[in-house]
Design a protein around this motif. Structure first.
Motif, mmCIF file in Angstrom:
data_model
loop_
_atom_site.group_PDB
_atom_site.id
_atom_site.type_symbol
_atom_site.label_atom_id
_atom_site.label_comp_id
_atom_site.label_asym_id
_atom_site.label_seq_id
_atom_site.Cartn_x
_atom_site.Cartn_y
_atom_site.Cartn_z
ATOM 1 N N LEU A 1 0.834 -1.208 0.000
ATOM 2 C CA LEU A 1 0.000 0.000 0.000
ATOM 3 C C LEU A 1 0.867 1.256 0.000
ATOM 4 C CD1 LEU A 1 -2.814 -0.961 2.530
ATOM 5 C CD2 LEU A 1 -3.177 -0.292 0.155
ATOM 6 N N LYS A 2 1.869 1.268 0.863
ATOM 7 C CA LYS A 2 2.724 2.452 0.976
ATOM 8 C C LYS A 2 3.610 2.626 -0.255
ATOM 9 C CE LYS A 2 2.594 2.297 5.995
ATOM 10 N NZ LYS A 2 3.275 1.890 7.239
ATOM 11 N N MET A 3 4.043 1.517 -0.846
ATOM 12 C CA MET A 3 4.866 1.593 -2.054
ATOM 13 C C MET A 3 4.050 2.193 -3.207
ATOM 14 S SD MET A 3 6.814 -1.499 -4.082
ATOM 15 C CE MET A 3 7.461 -2.113 -2.514
ATOM 16 N N ASN A 4 2.821 1.684 -3.390
ATOM 17 C CA ASN A 4 1.957 2.225 -4.438
ATOM 18 C C ASN A 4 1.633 3.696 -4.194
ATOM 19 O OD1 ASN A 4 1.919 -0.293 -5.589
ATOM 20 N ND2 ASN A 4 -0.171 -0.793 -4.968
ATOM 21 N N TYR A 5 1.357 3.998 -2.939
ATOM 22 C CA TYR A 5 1.044 5.377 -2.552
ATOM 23 C C TYR A 5 2.179 6.318 -2.944
ATOM 24 C CZ TYR A 5 0.304 9.311 0.699
ATOM 25 O OH TYR A 5 0.138 10.562 1.253
ATOM 26 N N ASN A 6 3.407 5.921 -2.649
ATOM 27 C CA ASN A 6 4.564 6.765 -2.976
ATOM 28 C C ASN A 6 4.786 6.861 -4.485
ATOM 29 O OD1 ASN A 6 5.216 7.400 -0.298
ATOM 30 N ND2 ASN A 6 6.400 5.523 -0.037
ATOM 31 N N ASP A 7 4.564 5.750 -5.202
ATOM 32 C CA ASP A 7 4.734 5.767 -6.659
ATOM 33 C C ASP A 7 3.742 6.717 -7.317
ATOM 34 O OD1 ASP A 7 6.788 4.004 -6.534
ATOM 35 O OD2 ASP A 7 5.647 2.242 -7.206
ATOM 36 N N ILE A 8 2.478 6.665 -6.866
ATOM 37 C CA ILE A 8 1.451 7.544 -7.421
ATOM 38 C C ILE A 8 1.794 9.000 -7.124
ATOM 39 C CG2 ILE A 8 -0.986 8.231 -7.265
ATOM 40 C CD1 ILE A 8 -1.605 5.256 -6.627
ATOM 41 N N LYS A 9 2.206 9.267 -5.890
ATOM 42 C CA LYS A 9 2.547 10.628 -5.491
ATOM 43 C C LYS A 9 3.673 11.200 -6.345
ATOM 44 C CE LYS A 9 3.016 12.108 -1.351
ATOM 45 N NZ LYS A 9 3.387 12.271 0.071
ATOM 46 N N GLU A 10 4.705 10.405 -6.580
ATOM 47 C CA GLU A 10 5.849 10.908 -7.333
ATOM 48 C C GLU A 10 5.487 11.170 -8.793
ATOM 49 O OE1 GLU A 10 8.668 12.036 -6.028
ATOM 50 O OE2 GLU A 10 7.578 11.578 -4.185
ATOM 51 N N SER A 11 4.649 10.310 -9.365
ATOM 52 C CA SER A 11 4.216 10.531 -10.750
ATOM 53 C C SER A 11 3.440 11.834 -10.862
ATOM 54 C CB SER A 11 3.352 9.359 -11.230
ATOM 55 O OG SER A 11 4.098 8.166 -11.263
ATOM 56 N N LEU A 12 2.537 12.048 -9.920
ATOM 57 C CA LEU A 12 1.731 13.267 -9.948
ATOM 58 C C LEU A 12 2.562 14.495 -9.597
ATOM 59 C CD1 LEU A 12 -1.526 11.921 -8.253
ATOM 60 C CD2 LEU A 12 -1.256 12.603 -10.638
ATOM 61 N N ARG A 13 3.532 14.332 -8.700
ATOM 62 C CA ARG A 13 4.375 15.464 -8.302
ATOM 63 C C ARG A 13 5.124 16.033 -9.524
ATOM 64 N NH1 ARG A 13 6.189 16.485 -3.286
ATOM 65 N NH2 ARG A 13 5.823 14.317 -2.668
ATOM 66 N N GLU A 14 5.676 15.141 -10.336
ATOM 67 C CA GLU A 14 6.390 15.598 -11.520
ATOM 68 C C GLU A 14 5.459 16.304 -12.494
ATOM 69 O OE1 GLU A 14 9.694 15.594 -12.080
ATOM 70 O OE2 GLU A 14 9.754 14.951 -9.976
ATOM 71 N N MET A 15 4.259 15.770 -12.641
ATOM 72 C CA MET A 15 3.269 16.372 -13.531
ATOM 73 C C MET A 15 2.893 17.781 -13.053
ATOM 74 S SD MET A 15 -0.429 14.735 -14.594
ATOM 75 C CE MET A 15 0.287 13.096 -14.655
ATOM 76 N N ILE A 16 2.673 17.922 -11.745
ATOM 77 C CA ILE A 16 2.267 19.218 -11.167
ATOM 78 C C ILE A 16 3.394 20.241 -11.274
ATOM 79 C CG2 ILE A 16 1.612 20.380 -9.015
ATOM 80 C CD1 ILE A 16 0.293 17.610 -8.249
ATOM 81 N N LYS A 17 4.614 19.811 -10.982
ATOM 82 C CA LYS A 17 5.756 20.738 -11.064
ATOM 83 C C LYS A 17 5.934 21.268 -12.477
ATOM 84 C CE LYS A 17 8.602 19.155 -7.174
ATOM 85 N NZ LYS A 17 9.870 18.479 -6.788
ATOM 86 N N ARG A 18 5.802 20.385 -13.477
ATOM 87 C CA ARG A 18 5.923 20.832 -14.862
ATOM 88 C C ARG A 18 4.853 21.866 -15.196
ATOM 89 N NH1 ARG A 18 6.549 15.227 -16.045
ATOM 90 N NH2 ARG A 18 4.443 15.183 -16.930
ATOM 91 N N ARG A 19 3.636 21.620 -14.682
ATOM 92 C CA ARG A 19 2.537 22.525 -14.989
ATOM 93 C C ARG A 19 2.710 23.864 -14.277
ATOM 94 N NH1 ARG A 19 -2.247 20.848 -17.262
ATOM 95 N NH2 ARG A 19 -1.028 18.977 -17.739
ATOM 96 N N GLU A 20 3.141 23.847 -13.029
ATOM 97 C CA GLU A 20 3.388 25.098 -12.302
ATOM 98 C C GLU A 20 4.455 25.937 -13.005
ATOM 99 O OE1 GLU A 20 4.423 23.824 -8.367
ATOM 100 O OE2 GLU A 20 2.385 24.124 -7.605
ATOM 101 N N LYS A 21 5.520 25.274 -13.452
ATOM 102 C CA LYS A 21 6.600 25.978 -14.147
ATOM 103 C C LYS A 21 6.088 26.613 -15.435
ATOM 104 C CE LYS A 21 11.172 25.285 -16.187
ATOM 105 N NZ LYS A 21 12.232 24.287 -16.540
ATOM 106 N N ALA A 22 5.280 25.863 -16.187
ATOM 107 C CA ALA A 22 4.753 26.375 -17.453
ATOM 108 C C ALA A 22 3.868 27.591 -17.234
ATOM 109 C CB ALA A 22 3.974 25.275 -18.168
#
Length: 525
Positions: free
Chosen positions: A260-281
């Motif tokens: 559960l925690k491994m999946n949770y962290n994987d999902i978070k990191e995928s979304l974190r990169e997506m959000i950072k790219r969008r904030e920068k843009a």
């Protein structure tokens, strides 16, 4: 020296014994004394239920009866309440509406009176989200689980993303995803003029594609990994909630907890990169994608800038991640089950399928469905409302009572520490509320709208009700109207003889064995 060691030993023994006594008292209080005290309070007010015997409460019986019932399909009818929720069906027959069930060591009072339901959904600070199992936060959190000022702040920031004018900009994403699905169906059908398909996996893929495009501007392929991880989280969570949660259990390194925690962290990191790219843009002045993530990030940036002199304004990146997870999960799940049951019911009731198709063809002809036309689809809206009544996505909602409160005109005293359960499935199928035809598919009951059909009572709650009503309901309804309009224009369909009617609650109300439909191209035999 030896005397000092003896003193230290005695002190340690005393400390250990004291800690064990404190721990033992807390366990006894949690597992027996508090439940029995709450039970006495409820019974003194005339509420009935099974006697409290163990920390598992009624949970084992509840899930056991569900597994036993869905071992065999039911007859194709819409009186699904005894099949989907057999425990509550028998429980209410035995104890009546003024009753309580044991969700582990905590009693949950059943609430079916419309006035009490209105009060519960209105006074959302007194009736809060249930958090019996902290592991559930590893699946989805965000707006749906927040309370107080945190909820108000997030709702304010997220609201712009779901305004009607913003949703109109997402119609091309809806249209493209639906077109992709229909193209697959046309290729399958074109060789013979008709063919059998299982509509369920196609609808799941289509709604996932919609949320990926509309929320994140990407295709389903890009979001596939996040959806696969969320699916795995759901399966793990179902196992977790079928047993009593023991405080502190989530910290143990069990196989399920680690995954559960491994999946949770994987999902978070995928979304974190997506959000950072969008904030920068956005900060660099790039053109907006006009998707939900862009609108959310822009709204959050404006909120932070407008309150630069105040602390804790806006959402942190962790907050935005949780809201994105909620977009992914809730944005797809609700619409896919609404669409699959709509297709099943229209396949069983061809007269209503014809009425809906005639309306769609009259409204759009050969043109693409547009926002104005979708909003004026009266028959299709009536059908969707009736599907949501008979097959609500969530079969029940629960609220916790953090402090003693009185509910209703007769002032039912609810002590702190209990829950209230609003059984949506039972309410939507209640003959006292909907009439003798409550178990029948009759979209005409919504001819004059929801308010008239419910006699202005809070008895139709597929998306909740009140200030905390589902923020994405307009998104889901517009997507469903778009999809059904495009399907009805291209095909007529009927149930396959291989279809097995087995609705079951697995987070949402899904078809256990799929939805086998025979598709016919319009104009073919």
């Amino acid at each position: 020296m030896e005397a000092h060691l003896v003193i230290i030993r005695d002190l340690l023994c005393f400390l250990v014994v004291g800690l064990l006594m404190i721990w033992g008292w807390r366990v006894l209080n949690w597992a027996w004394l508090t439940p029995k005290r709450l039970e006495r309070c409820l019974r003194q007010q005339g509420l009935r239920g099974n006697p409290y015997r163990s920390v598992s409460g009624d949970i084992k019986q509840l899930f056991g009866m569900s597994r036993q019932t869905r071992a065999k399909p039911m007859a194709p009818c819409d009186d699904i309440e005894p099949y989907v929720t057999p425990f509550f069906h028998q429980f209410l027959d035995k104890y009546g509406k003024d009753s309580f069930v044991w969700m582990g060591p905590r009693p949950a009072v059943t609430i079916m009176d419309p006035d009490k339901i209105r009060e519960i959904f209105t006074k959302f600070t007194d009736f809060q989200k249930v958090r019996n199992n902290p592991l559930l936060s590893l699946l989805v959190s965000g707006l749906v689980n927040l309370e107080g000022d945190h909820w108000s702040k997030h709702r304010k920031i997220i609201n712009p993303a779901f305004h009607q004018d913003k949703l109109k900009n997402m119609l091309p994403a809806f249209y493209q995803s639906c077109s992709d699905m229909i193209s697959k169906w046309e290729k399958i059908v074109s060789t013979e003029g008709c063919t059998e398909i299982d509509a369920w996996p196609y609808l799941v893929t289509m709604t996932r594609d919609v949320i990926s495009r509309a929320a994140f501007g990407s295709s389903f392929e890009e979001g596939r990994r996040i959806f696969e991880l969320l699916d795995e989280q759901i399966n793990l969570m179902i196992k977790a909630v079928q047993s009593v949660y023991i405080p502190g259990w989530r910290f143990l390194p069990t196989k399920t907890n680690r995954k559960l925690k491994m999946n949770y962290n994987d999902i978070k990191e995928s979304l974190r990169e997506m959000i950072k790219r969008r904030e920068k843009a956005i900060k660099e002045g790039e053109e907006s994608n006009e998707d939900l993530l862009d609108i959310l990030v822009e709204s959050n940036i404006r909120e932070i800038e407008a309150n630069a002199d105040r602390k804790n304004m806006g959402m942190s990146i962790e907050d935005v991640i949780e809201e994105c997870k909620l977009f992914y999960f809730a944005g797809q799940e609700t619409t896919s089950v609404l669409l699959v049951w709509t297709m099943v019911l229209l396949a069983r009731y061809p007269d209503w399928q014809t009425k809906a198709r005639d309306e769609v063809l009259q409204m759009f002809g050969d043109n693409k469905p547009d926002a104005d036309g979708l909003s004026r689809l009266k028959v299709v809206t009536m059908i969707l409302h009736e599907v949501l009544r008979l097959y609500p996505p969530a079969v029940a909602v629960s609220r916790s009572i953090p402090k003693e409160i009185k509910l209703g005109k007769l002032l039912l005293l609810l002590p702190a520490g209990i829950e209230v359960s609003v059984p949506i499935m039972q309410i939507h199928h209640d003959k006292e509320l909907w009439g003798d035809d409550a178990h029948e598919f009759k979209p005409e009951r919504f001819t004059e709208g929801v308010s008239k059909a419910t006699k202005s009572q809070v008895t139709f709650i597929p998306f909740g009700w009140g200030p905390r009503i589902c923020i994405g309901q307009n998104f889901a309804m517009m997507e469903a109207k778009m999809a059904m309009s495009m399907i009805l224009k291209r095909f007529w369909f009927e149930l396959s003889p291989s279809y097995a009617h087995s609705p079951y609650s697995f987070v949402t109300l899904r078809p256990q064995h799929g939805a086998q439909i025979i598709l016919h191209q319009l104009g073919s035999n």
